[in-house]
Design a protein around this motif. Structure first.
Motif, mmCIF file in Angstrom:
data_model
loop_
_atom_site.group_PDB
_atom_site.id
_atom_site.type_symbol
_atom_site.label_atom_id
_atom_site.label_comp_id
_atom_site.label_asym_id
_atom_site.label_seq_id
_atom_site.Cartn_x
_atom_site.Cartn_y
_atom_site.Cartn_z
ATOM 1 N N ALA A 160 -6.865 15.997 31.638
ATOM 2 C CA ALA A 160 -6.452 17.378 31.376
ATOM 3 C C ALA A 160 -6.348 17.645 29.877
ATOM 4 O O ALA A 160 -6.708 18.725 29.399
ATOM 5 C CB ALA A 160 -5.118 17.664 32.060
ATOM 6 N N VAL A 161 -5.866 16.654 29.133
ATOM 7 C CA VAL A 161 -5.783 16.808 27.679
ATOM 8 C C VAL A 161 -7.175 16.970 27.081
ATOM 9 O O VAL A 161 -7.391 17.791 26.178
ATOM 10 C CB VAL A 161 -5.060 15.599 27.048
ATOM 11 C CG1 VAL A 161 -5.154 15.632 25.529
ATOM 12 C CG2 VAL A 161 -3.603 15.570 27.481
ATOM 13 N N ALA A 163 -8.535 20.154 25.016
ATOM 14 C CA ALA A 163 -9.124 20.001 23.689
ATOM 15 C C ALA A 163 -10.478 20.705 23.599
ATOM 16 O O ALA A 163 -10.805 21.328 22.572
ATOM 17 C CB ALA A 163 -9.267 18.522 23.344
ATOM 18 N N CYS A 164 -11.278 20.626 24.667
ATOM 19 C CA CYS A 164 -12.582 21.307 24.672
ATOM 20 C C CYS A 164 -12.415 22.818 24.599
ATOM 21 O O CYS A 164 -13.112 23.504 23.838
ATOM 22 C CB CYS A 164 -13.357 20.920 25.926
ATOM 23 S SG CYS A 164 -13.907 19.194 25.969
ATOM 24 N N GLY A 211 -4.756 31.517 22.422
ATOM 25 C CA GLY A 211 -5.237 30.282 23.038
ATOM 26 C C GLY A 211 -5.240 29.114 22.082
ATOM 27 O O GLY A 211 -4.848 27.998 22.443
ATOM 28 N N VAL A 212 -5.663 29.347 20.839
ATOM 29 C CA VAL A 212 -5.702 28.262 19.849
ATOM 30 C C VAL A 212 -4.315 27.693 19.603
ATOM 31 O O VAL A 212 -4.084 26.474 19.679
ATOM 32 C CB VAL A 212 -6.316 28.768 18.523
ATOM 33 C CG1 VAL A 212 -6.122 27.729 17.417
ATOM 34 C CG2 VAL A 212 -7.795 29.048 18.696
ATOM 35 N N VAL A 213 -3.361 28.563 19.298
ATOM 36 C CA VAL A 213 -2.014 28.097 18.972
ATOM 37 C C VAL A 213 -1.326 27.505 20.197
ATOM 38 O O VAL A 213 -0.681 26.451 20.133
ATOM 39 C CB VAL A 213 -1.182 29.248 18.375
ATOM 40 C CG1 VAL A 213 0.237 28.778 18.064
ATOM 41 C CG2 VAL A 213 -1.827 29.770 17.109
ATOM 42 N N ALA A 267 0.125 22.637 23.527
ATOM 43 C CA ALA A 267 0.001 21.903 24.783
ATOM 44 C C ALA A 267 -0.430 20.457 24.556
ATOM 45 O O ALA A 267 0.005 19.543 25.274
ATOM 46 C CB ALA A 267 -0.981 22.615 25.711
ATOM 47 N N VAL A 268 -1.291 20.228 23.556
ATOM 48 C CA VAL A 268 -1.751 18.861 23.298
ATOM 49 C C VAL A 268 -0.836 18.127 22.321
ATOM 50 O O VAL A 268 -1.028 16.929 22.079
ATOM 51 C CB VAL A 268 -3.196 18.859 22.742
ATOM 52 C CG1 VAL A 268 -4.158 19.498 23.721
ATOM 53 C CG2 VAL A 268 -3.267 19.548 21.392
#
Length: 366
Positions: free
Chosen positions: A36-37, A41-42, A232-234, A239-240
């Motif tokens: 999921a990570v 990342a993708c 989404g970026v932030v 999330a990661v």
């Protein structure tokens, strides 16, 4: 064939921000397994590329320096929201979160983005040319805001530790708002020509002659997609972050490295947009993005955390340590010497990148 490629590009740049926000909603607050990570990342990388595309569409429509301002402010507003969210979670690390994030943004933008763009511009045309009046005004504002917000708290005595007393914090917040407002007025109204790209002979380029500007509807659509992409970026970067934090801890590195990695991810859209502008001989646009991001980071973060400190418990550490103050002082001195001539060789770009490398090395090995 060309129309088909453009159509595909238009579809993926519109779809990815939406998918990134959907994935963010599904993954928010959850512990993610390895696969999921990797998926997050993708989508994070895709959202970065989509943000750059939509930022360039908006910039082409509104022109410079408004285009650079839109991207810088959009990224910073979402970054500030992320900082406040993390500070609300509490914990010992949140006390210095605002300071670490702002200082990382200053070093990455003033040395990383600026240095890389000067290097790219100088390698293409032997000398990178920009407007010293506008760039000098921007850099002076960044240096003043950094000194008032990040250096003074280390030396004040009204409160123990590198913290501001309430009255001092209010002053720093007001000064940040006023100076940032004055700069935006100068950049967009009174002296807009100081922040426009220039030719090798010093002639101001007041229009983009590469293509017709997009329609109003297209620009507004891209503005909405830009906001979604930056969310989404932030958000996906946050999330990661537990995985990054676990990797940093497993490697025995300081916890501050996590903040540096997150800052690098958040600033990716501006970095890519700035480098692409430098490759088109728009070095001034690149500097507007880099210095504008640093200024927005301080000018919006400090007032936000000052207001949030009313209901947040715990200390608010803003003062830098001795090592970081030396790096900030070197950045101010070197940046001043770079800006004054209005022209830069690859050497100046290399010097700024060396300062960024020193900051990253000291973050890993204090």
């Amino acid at each position: 064939m060309l129309r088909t490629v453009r159509a595909v590009a238009g579809h993926w740049t519109a779809a990815l921000p939406v998918l990134a926000v959907v994935l963010l909603a599904l993954s928010w607050g959850r512990s993610l397994p390895g696969p999921a990570v990797a998926l997050v990342a993708c989508f994070l990388a895709g959202a970065v590329l989509a943000a750059v595309h939509h930022a360039e569409v908006v910039a082409h429509r509104v022109g410079e320096p408004f285009g650079s301002l839109v991207l810088a402010v959009a990224v910073t507003v979402i970054e500030v929201a992320l900082i406040l969210t993390l500070m609300t979670d509490g914990g010992g690390k949140s006390a210095s979160l605002a300071r670490d994030t702002v200082f990382a943004a200053v070093m990455i933008t003033c040395n990383g983005i600026v240095g890389l763009c000067l290097l790219v511009g100088a390698l293409r045309r032997r000398v990178a040319v920009f407007n010293p009046e506008g760039t000098g005004a921007a850099f002076a504002t960044v240096a003043t805001l950094a000194g008032l917000s990040l250096v003074l708290p280390t030396f004040t005595t009204s409160k123990p530790g590198p913290e501001f007393a309430p009255a001092q914090l209010i002053f720093a917040a007001l000064a940040a708002v006023v100076l940032y407002g004055l700069f935006v007025t100068t950049q967009t109204v009174r002296h807009r020509d100081y922040f426009l790209p220039v030719t090798a002979s010093g002639t101001v380029i007041d229009e983009d002659d590469h293509a017709d500007p997009p329609t109003r509807r297209t620009a507004l659509t891209s503005l909405g997609m830009l906001a979604l992409a930056l969310v989404g970026v932030v958000g996906l970067a946050k999330a990661v972050s537990p995985t990054i934090e676990a990797g940093v801890a497993a490697a025995g590195l300081p916890s501050a490295v996590v903040g540096v990695v997150i800052a690098l991810l958040v600033l990716l859209p501006e970095t890519i947009a700035a480098v692409r502008a430098a490759t088109r001989d728009r070095v001034q646009t690149s500097l507007n993005l880099g210095l504008g991001s640093a200024m927005a980071s301080i000018g919006l973060t400090i007032p936000a955390v000052a207001a949030a400190s009313i209901w947040l418990s715990g200390p608010l550490v803003l003062g830098l340590g001795a090592t970081h103050m030396v790096l900030l002082a070197l950045t101010v001195v070197v940046g001043t010497l770079t800006v004054i001539p209005g022209r830069a060789t690859p050497l100046q770009g290399g010097v700024h990148l060396a300062l960024l490398a020193a900051y990253l090395v000291l973050a890993v090995s204090p």
